[in-house]
Scaffold this motif. Structure first.
Motif, mmCIF file in Angstrom:
data_model
loop_
_atom_site.group_PDB
_atom_site.id
_atom_site.type_symbol
_atom_site.label_atom_id
_atom_site.label_comp_id
_atom_site.label_asym_id
_atom_site.label_seq_id
_atom_site.Cartn_x
_atom_site.Cartn_y
_atom_site.Cartn_z
ATOM 1 N N LEU A 125 40.016 41.259 40.820
ATOM 2 C CA LEU A 125 41.317 40.569 41.514
ATOM 3 C C LEU A 125 41.042 40.882 42.927
ATOM 4 C CD1 LEU A 125 43.891 38.752 40.915
ATOM 5 C CD2 LEU A 125 44.876 40.678 40.535
ATOM 6 N N PHE A 126 40.839 41.761 42.962
ATOM 7 C CA PHE A 126 40.704 42.634 44.620
ATOM 8 C C PHE A 126 39.346 41.135 45.307
ATOM 9 C CE2 PHE A 126 43.349 45.560 44.432
ATOM 10 C CZ PHE A 126 44.029 45.741 45.214
ATOM 11 N N GLY A 127 38.198 40.568 44.605
ATOM 12 C CA GLY A 127 37.475 40.172 45.275
ATOM 13 C C GLY A 127 37.754 38.602 45.027
ATOM 14 N N PHE A 128 38.704 38.309 44.154
ATOM 15 C CA PHE A 128 39.447 37.146 44.684
ATOM 16 C C PHE A 128 39.989 36.841 45.131
ATOM 17 C CE2 PHE A 128 42.762 33.968 43.166
ATOM 18 C CZ PHE A 128 41.739 33.160 42.797
ATOM 19 N N LEU A 132 33.875 37.375 43.891
ATOM 20 C CA LEU A 132 34.095 36.985 45.477
ATOM 21 C C LEU A 132 33.997 35.440 45.331
ATOM 22 C CD1 LEU A 132 32.575 40.023 47.108
ATOM 23 C CD2 LEU A 132 34.556 38.498 47.921
ATOM 24 N N LEU A 133 32.570 35.528 43.897
ATOM 25 C CA LEU A 133 31.995 34.218 43.751
ATOM 26 C C LEU A 133 32.537 33.124 43.214
ATOM 27 C CD1 LEU A 133 28.900 35.757 42.369
ATOM 28 C CD2 LEU A 133 28.486 34.962 44.408
ATOM 29 N N SER A 134 32.632 31.458 43.422
ATOM 30 C CA SER A 134 33.003 30.479 42.805
ATOM 31 C C SER A 134 32.297 29.925 42.445
ATOM 32 C CB SER A 134 34.073 30.041 43.693
ATOM 33 O OG SER A 134 35.422 30.309 44.135
ATOM 34 N N ILE A 135 32.047 29.255 40.935
ATOM 35 C CA ILE A 135 31.066 28.216 39.824
ATOM 36 C C ILE A 135 31.588 26.810 40.230
ATOM 37 C CG2 ILE A 135 30.024 30.421 40.003
ATOM 38 C CD1 ILE A 135 31.189 29.784 36.759
ATOM 39 N N GLU A 136 31.145 26.243 39.882
ATOM 40 C CA GLU A 136 31.030 24.869 39.119
ATOM 41 C C GLU A 136 32.177 24.453 38.227
ATOM 42 O OE1 GLU A 136 29.527 22.596 36.814
ATOM 43 O OE2 GLU A 136 30.941 20.705 37.989
ATOM 44 N N THR A 137 32.884 23.964 37.982
ATOM 45 C CA THR A 137 34.234 24.153 36.963
ATOM 46 C C THR A 137 32.721 23.703 35.975
ATOM 47 O OG1 THR A 137 35.778 22.883 37.964
ATOM 48 C CG2 THR A 137 35.695 22.448 35.851
ATOM 49 N N GLY A 150 40.728 34.902 50.429
ATOM 50 C CA GLY A 150 41.748 34.226 51.044
ATOM 51 C C GLY A 150 42.639 33.308 50.232
ATOM 52 N N GLU A 151 42.241 33.690 49.162
ATOM 53 C CA GLU A 151 42.658 33.401 47.484
ATOM 54 C C GLU A 151 44.086 33.372 47.364
ATOM 55 O OE1 GLU A 151 41.924 30.467 46.569
ATOM 56 O OE2 GLU A 151 39.602 30.641 46.840
ATOM 57 N N ILE A 152 45.226 33.000 46.390
ATOM 58 C CA ILE A 152 46.540 33.669 46.665
ATOM 59 C C ILE A 152 46.928 33.293 44.836
ATOM 60 C CG2 ILE A 152 46.986 32.407 48.900
ATOM 61 C CD1 ILE A 152 48.559 30.477 47.003
ATOM 62 N N LEU A 153 47.700 34.269 43.999
ATOM 63 C CA LEU A 153 48.018 34.226 42.948
ATOM 64 C C LEU A 153 48.623 33.074 42.885
ATOM 65 C CD1 LEU A 153 47.782 35.583 40.397
ATOM 66 C CD2 LEU A 153 49.708 37.018 40.826
ATOM 67 N N PRO A 154 49.529 32.132 41.848
ATOM 68 C CA PRO A 154 49.710 31.258 41.104
ATOM 69 C C PRO A 154 51.099 32.178 41.220
ATOM 70 C CG PRO A 154 48.109 30.664 40.779
ATOM 71 C CD PRO A 154 47.768 32.376 40.903
ATOM 72 N N ILE A 155 52.379 31.317 41.907
ATOM 73 C CA ILE A 155 53.799 31.955 41.643
ATOM 74 C C ILE A 155 54.224 31.954 40.825
ATOM 75 C CG2 ILE A 155 54.702 29.958 42.727
ATOM 76 C CD1 ILE A 155 56.550 33.083 43.149
ATOM 77 N N SER A 156 52.910 30.386 39.154
ATOM 78 C CA SER A 156 54.012 30.786 38.350
ATOM 79 C C SER A 156 53.830 32.006 37.639
ATOM 80 C CB SER A 156 53.364 29.299 37.799
ATOM 81 O OG SER A 156 52.287 29.464 37.792
ATOM 82 N N SER A 157 52.871 32.874 38.030
ATOM 83 C CA SER A 157 51.702 33.358 36.787
ATOM 84 C C SER A 157 52.748 34.861 37.308
ATOM 85 C CB SER A 157 51.185 34.204 38.007
ATOM 86 O OG SER A 157 49.539 33.217 37.635
ATOM 87 N N LEU A 158 53.657 35.035 36.954
ATOM 88 C CA LEU A 158 55.241 35.513 37.395
ATOM 89 C C LEU A 158 55.682 35.845 35.549
ATOM 90 C CD1 LEU A 158 56.885 36.141 40.799
ATOM 91 C CD2 LEU A 158 54.895 37.818 39.577
ATOM 92 N N LEU A 159 55.745 34.303 35.514
ATOM 93 C CA LEU A 159 56.713 34.012 34.766
ATOM 94 C C LEU A 159 55.645 34.611 32.910
ATOM 95 C CD1 LEU A 159 59.345 33.118 32.778
ATOM 96 C CD2 LEU A 159 57.916 30.704 33.180
ATOM 97 N N PHE A 188 29.249 42.406 37.009
ATOM 98 C CA PHE A 188 29.168 41.127 37.245
ATOM 99 C C PHE A 188 30.319 39.355 35.816
ATOM 100 C CE2 PHE A 188 26.869 37.338 38.812
ATOM 101 C CZ PHE A 188 27.618 37.123 39.367
ATOM 102 N N LEU A 189 29.853 39.784 35.405
ATOM 103 C CA LEU A 189 30.250 38.744 34.546
ATOM 104 C C LEU A 189 31.981 39.109 34.385
ATOM 105 C CD1 LEU A 189 30.127 35.995 32.373
ATOM 106 C CD2 LEU A 189 29.607 37.756 30.380
ATOM 107 N N SER A 190 32.636 40.084 34.037
ATOM 108 C CA SER A 190 33.781 40.023 34.072
ATOM 109 C C SER A 190 34.634 39.261 35.490
ATOM 110 C CB SER A 190 34.532 41.384 33.612
ATOM 111 O OG SER A 190 33.603 42.526 32.815
ATOM 112 N N GLY A 191 34.268 39.697 36.654
ATOM 113 C CA GLY A 191 35.308 39.194 37.773
ATOM 114 C C GLY A 191 34.744 37.724 38.437
ATOM 115 N N LEU A 192 33.077 37.144 37.909
ATOM 116 C CA LEU A 192 32.908 35.946 37.798
ATOM 117 C C LEU A 192 33.996 34.725 37.338
ATOM 118 C CD1 LEU A 192 30.281 34.115 39.184
ATOM 119 C CD2 LEU A 192 29.579 34.005 37.314
ATOM 120 N N ILE A 193 34.060 35.036 36.244
ATOM 121 C CA ILE A 193 35.173 34.023 35.221
ATOM 122 C C ILE A 193 36.144 35.309 34.444
ATOM 123 C CG2 ILE A 193 32.934 32.926 33.896
ATOM 124 C CD1 ILE A 193 33.696 34.880 31.138
#
Length: 248
Positions: free
Chosen positions: A189-192, A94-99, A196-205, A145-150
């Motif tokens: 992934l469910f948290g992400f 669920l969390l977003s962190i600075e790059t 309201g985020e979406i999976l990039p279409i290019s991930s399918l390739l 927690f670390l897994s979902g975060l990064i």
């Protein structure tokens, strides 16, 4: 990021299935490797995190199937970690962190991956001990927690813990790590996506080419395949990624 952008990185498409092969052979999903490669190729974090989680789900699921078929999976070694890791992975997702902070955390985790690949972190003990339930709950929460975060599954951390504490054999560790990575990656992934985020279409390739490497790695790994030279090469690639992440 569109599929065309991925196609313009043919070296990446070649390296990703190799990474999947090597990680699946030891029961891992390969997120640390995917993250490192995509960082080296300067892909944005918004693409890297969800893509790595999806690839983790695919490869760890394949790897778990082959190890489970060889009867190496022990439920009692899995569920104490999963009880706390799954909800904590969802929270991390669920969390977003600075790059910049993301890169530092990722680079630190990649150090574990390099040490694990080189065989310097976590070796099978001569005597296997019963798992300590309370400790497993705490470890599961932290790794989850670390897994979902990064955007990793956490197997690269869980594996050496199981081996260092003498709670599992090498094969049992691979089987447990594979399912641990799978459930954490799904939760992350469910948290992400719940934001309201979406999976990039290019991930399918990317999923397609990685799945091939995962199938081969899971099969040969469960049949006692070992390639020290290839893992050393992958460790070098990760080391380069660590350097880049810490210095950019």
């Amino acid at each position: 990021m569109e599929a065309l952008d991925i196609l313009q990185s043919p070296l990446l498409l070649l390296l990703l299935p190799i990474v999947a092969f090597l990680y699946a052979s030891v029961g891992h999903g390969g997120a640390s490797g995917y993250l490192a490669l995509m960082s080296l190729f300067a892909f944005p974090v918004a693409f890297i995190k969800p893509t790595a989680l999806v690839l983790n789900i695919v490869v760890s699921g394949i790897s778990f199937y082959f190890y489970y078929r060889e009867k190496e999976f022990e439920w009692k070694l899995f569920y104490p970690f999963a009880i706390t890791s799954v909800p904590c992975s969802f929270l991390g997702g669920l969390l977003s962190i600075e790059t910049h902070l993301y890169k530092i955390i990722l680079a630190t985790v990649l150090i574990f991956a390099v040490l694990r690949l080189l065989g310097l972190l976590g070796k099978e003990k001569a005597h296997i001990r019963p798992i300590h339930f309370a400790s497993a709950l705490q470890i599961g929460a932290l790794i989850g927690f670390l897994s979902g975060l990064i955007g990793i599954g956490g197997g690269i951390i869980l594996s050496p813990v199981l081996l260092l504490l003498g709670w599992a054999t090498m094969k049992q560790t691979a089987a447990v790590s594979a399912l641990f990575i799978l459930v954490n990656s799904v939760a992350g992934l469910f948290g992400f996506l719940s934001k309201g985020e979406i999976l990039p279409i290019s991930s399918l390739l990317v999923i397609t080419v990685v799945a091939i490497g995962g199938i081969l790695g899971g099969y040969y790994g469960s049949k006692k395949f070992n390639s020290v030279a290839l893992r050393n090469i992958l460790a070098l690639v990760l080391a380069i990624a660590i350097f880049k992440l810490y210095t950019t």
